[in-house]
Design a protein around this motif. Structure first.
Motif, PDB file in Angstrom:
ATOM      1  N   LEU A   1       0.887  -1.420   0.547  1.00  0.00           N
ATOM      2  CA  LEU A   1       0.300   0.083  -0.315  1.00  0.00           C
ATOM      3  C   LEU A   1       1.050   0.738  -0.252  1.00  0.00           C
ATOM      4  CD1 LEU A   1       0.144   0.923   2.993  1.00  0.00           C
ATOM      5  CD2 LEU A   1      -1.435  -0.920   3.567  1.00  0.00           C
ATOM      6  N   VAL A   2       0.473   2.300  -0.559  1.00  0.00           N
ATOM      7  CA  VAL A   2       0.855   3.708  -0.174  1.00  0.00           C
ATOM      8  C   VAL A   2       0.399   4.332   0.114  1.00  0.00           C
ATOM      9  CG1 VAL A   2       1.572   5.565  -1.826  1.00  0.00           C
ATOM     10  CG2 VAL A   2       2.103   3.241  -2.832  1.00  0.00           C
ATOM     11  N   VAL A   3       1.231   5.489   1.098  1.00  0.00           N
ATOM     12  CA  VAL A   3       1.196   6.213   1.919  1.00  0.00           C
ATOM     13  C   VAL A   3       0.756   7.369   1.196  1.00  0.00           C
ATOM     14  CG1 VAL A   3       0.062   7.082   4.504  1.00  0.00           C
ATOM     15  CG2 VAL A   3       0.904   4.783   4.248  1.00  0.00           C
ATOM     16  N   THR A   4       0.004   7.979   1.241  1.00  0.00           N
ATOM     17  CA  THR A   4      -0.355   9.402   0.394  1.00  0.00           C
ATOM     18  C   THR A   4      -0.537  10.913   1.641  1.00  0.00           C
ATOM     19  OG1 THR A   4      -2.459   9.818  -1.027  1.00  0.00           O
ATOM     20  CG2 THR A   4      -0.218   8.568  -1.959  1.00  0.00           C
ATOM     21  N   GLN A   5      -0.146  12.120   1.322  1.00  0.00           N
ATOM     22  CA  GLN A   5      -0.530  13.498   1.742  1.00  0.00           C
ATOM     23  C   GLN A   5      -2.275  14.063   1.575  1.00  0.00           C
ATOM     24  OE1 GLN A   5       2.072  15.967   3.101  1.00  0.00           O
ATOM     25  NE2 GLN A   5       3.815  14.316   2.275  1.00  0.00           N
ATOM     26  N   VAL A   6      -2.836  12.905  -0.007  1.00  0.00           N
ATOM     27  CA  VAL A   6      -3.355  13.101  -0.859  1.00  0.00           C
ATOM     28  C   VAL A   6      -4.949  13.751   0.322  1.00  0.00           C
ATOM     29  CG1 VAL A   6      -5.370  13.149  -2.719  1.00  0.00           C
ATOM     30  CG2 VAL A   6      -3.064  12.380  -2.916  1.00  0.00           C
ATOM     31  N   ALA A   7      -5.487  14.703   0.834  1.00  0.00           N
ATOM     32  CA  ALA A   7      -7.082  14.468   1.552  1.00  0.00           C
ATOM     33  C   ALA A   7      -7.921  13.722   1.398  1.00  0.00           C
ATOM     34  CB  ALA A   7      -7.677  16.334   1.305  1.00  0.00           C
ATOM     35  N   ALA A   8      -8.280  13.150   0.302  1.00  0.00           N
ATOM     36  CA  ALA A   8      -9.646  12.329   0.656  1.00  0.00           C
ATOM     37  C   ALA A   8      -9.111  10.843  -0.752  1.00  0.00           C
ATOM     38  CB  ALA A   8     -10.602  13.227  -0.471  1.00  0.00           C
ATOM     39  N   ALA A   9      -9.807  10.264  -0.812  1.00  0.00           N
ATOM     40  CA  ALA A   9      -9.707   8.665  -1.546  1.00  0.00           C
ATOM     41  C   ALA A   9      -9.668   9.189  -2.734  1.00  0.00           C
ATOM     42  CB  ALA A   9     -10.803   7.559  -0.972  1.00  0.00           C
ATOM     43  N   ALA A  10     -10.887   9.938  -2.885  1.00  0.00           N
ATOM     44  CA  ALA A  10     -11.726   9.873  -4.577  1.00  0.00           C
ATOM     45  C   ALA A  10     -10.100   9.951  -5.675  1.00  0.00           C
ATOM     46  CB  ALA A  10     -12.831  10.651  -4.545  1.00  0.00           C
ATOM     47  N   PRO A  11      -9.650  11.873  -5.482  1.00  0.00           N
ATOM     48  CA  PRO A  11      -8.771  11.938  -6.514  1.00  0.00           C
ATOM     49  C   PRO A  11      -7.368  11.649  -6.392  1.00  0.00           C
ATOM     50  CG  PRO A  11      -8.717  13.241  -4.121  1.00  0.00           C
ATOM     51  CD  PRO A  11      -9.786  12.509  -4.096  1.00  0.00           C
ATOM     52  N   LEU A  12      -7.207  10.589  -4.909  1.00  0.00           N
ATOM     53  CA  LEU A  12      -5.958   9.252  -5.565  1.00  0.00           C
ATOM     54  C   LEU A  12      -6.477   8.160  -6.131  1.00  0.00           C
ATOM     55  CD1 LEU A  12      -3.354   8.408  -4.395  1.00  0.00           C
ATOM     56  CD2 LEU A  12      -4.195   7.180  -2.544  1.00  0.00           C
ATOM     57  N   ALA A  13      -8.078   8.148  -5.894  1.00  0.00           N
ATOM     58  CA  ALA A  13      -8.349   7.091  -6.529  1.00  0.00           C
ATOM     59  C   ALA A  13      -8.638   7.194  -8.223  1.00  0.00           C
ATOM     60  CB  ALA A  13      -9.615   6.680  -6.856  1.00  0.00           C
ATOM     61  N   ALA A  14      -8.693   9.038  -8.803  1.00  0.00           N
ATOM     62  CA  ALA A  14      -8.738   9.218 -10.255  1.00  0.00           C
ATOM     63  C   ALA A  14      -7.173   9.562 -10.381  1.00  0.00           C
ATOM     64  CB  ALA A  14      -9.281  10.473  -9.973  1.00  0.00           C
ATOM     65  N   ALA A  15      -6.170   9.564 -10.087  1.00  0.00           N
ATOM     66  CA  ALA A  15      -5.252   9.766 -10.190  1.00  0.00           C
ATOM     67  C   ALA A  15      -4.191   8.510 -10.601  1.00  0.00           C
ATOM     68  CB  ALA A  15      -4.252  10.201  -8.934  1.00  0.00           C
ATOM     69  N   CYS A  16      -4.819   7.075  -9.723  1.00  0.00           N
ATOM     70  CA  CYS A  16      -4.320   5.984  -9.643  1.00  0.00           C
ATOM     71  C   CYS A  16      -5.307   5.662 -10.964  1.00  0.00           C
ATOM     72  CB  CYS A  16      -4.667   4.890  -8.840  1.00  0.00           C
ATOM     73  SG  CYS A  16      -3.113   5.683  -7.142  1.00  0.00           S
ATOM     74  N   ALA A  17      -6.115   6.168 -12.060  1.00  0.00           N
ATOM     75  CA  ALA A  17      -6.956   5.508 -12.817  1.00  0.00           C
ATOM     76  C   ALA A  17      -6.016   6.045 -14.269  1.00  0.00           C
ATOM     77  CB  ALA A  17      -7.954   6.118 -12.729  1.00  0.00           C
TER      78      ALA A  17
END
Length: 215
Positions: free
Chosen positions: A83-99
């Motif tokens: 797993l990768v721990v980030t400082q992104v505030a919410a799950a949705a934008p992180l999932a979008a970046a990964c997509a």
């Protein structure tokens, strides 16, 4: 009748732009949460390595084995969790970046930032590289669990820049991070989870745009 552009639907906006820098999605300061020198966070002096045996006093002649595989102690074992721990505030934008980066993850919210749980644990380094490239100069932490062992590394700008003591990383970690890493919880069962799997490019762009507007 006006033809719609290929790959778009009628309700897709024309002004959605994928940001080059996702720092606007971070929760709080953009200062790196992981120091360059983690030794300053320890309660006491760094542990000294064990003293080497006095080779001069040994009368045995060292023998190099023909097969060195027994010395690797499982070094080639594939991780069971990554797993990768980030400082992104919410799950949705992180999932979008990964997509957009074509990284299959389940993004889980936490008090320290969104956590990307890799669908394929063996792709941990590739996932950390792709995610850290999106976040530019901001660090992410890759945690991998192999049987009986946890490793941690800091990635910045697509490069692994440092190994970290897992105990130090997990010392103040939220319970959801430990549960995911130890296999006590499945990412799909965590409230607020958002998956990058099956997310279209336009859905990802909208999620990023919504994250920017919400700041």
């Amino acid at each position: 009748m006006t033809d719609q552009p290929t790959g778009r639907t009628p309700d897709e906006p024309d002004d959605v732009v994928v940001p080059d820098d996702l720092s606007s999605l971070l929760d709080g300061t953009t200062e790196a949460a992981v120091p360059d020198d983690a030794s300053s966070l320890l309660d006491g002096p760094a542990e000294q390595p064990p003293a080497r045996p006095d080779t001069a006093a040994s009368t045995d002649t060292p023998v190099v084995p023909d097969d060195l595989s027994s010395l690797t102690d499982g070094g080639t074992e594939q991780p069971s969790v990554a797993l990768v721990v980030t400082q992104v505030a919410a799950a949705a934008p992180l999932a979008a970046a990964c997509a957009l980066a074509k990284v299959d993850v389940d993004a889980v919210p936490s008090s320290v930032g969104a956590i990307a749980v890799l669908r394929d644990p063996a792709s941990g380094p590739a996932g950390a590289e792709a995610i850290s490239r999106f976040l530019r100069t901001l660090p992410v932490i890759l945690l991998e669990r192999r049987e009986g062992q946890i490793s941690a590394g800091r990635w910045t700008g697509g490069e692994r820049v440092a190994d970290l003591p897992p105990g130090l990383v997990l010392s103040d970690a939220p319970s959801v991070l430990e549960d995911l890493l130890l296999g006590d919880a499945a990412a799909a069962d965590v409230p607020g989870v958002v998956s990058s799997v099956g997310m279209s490019r336009w859905q990802a762009m909208r999620a990023l745009a919504a994250g920017r507007k919400g700041r």
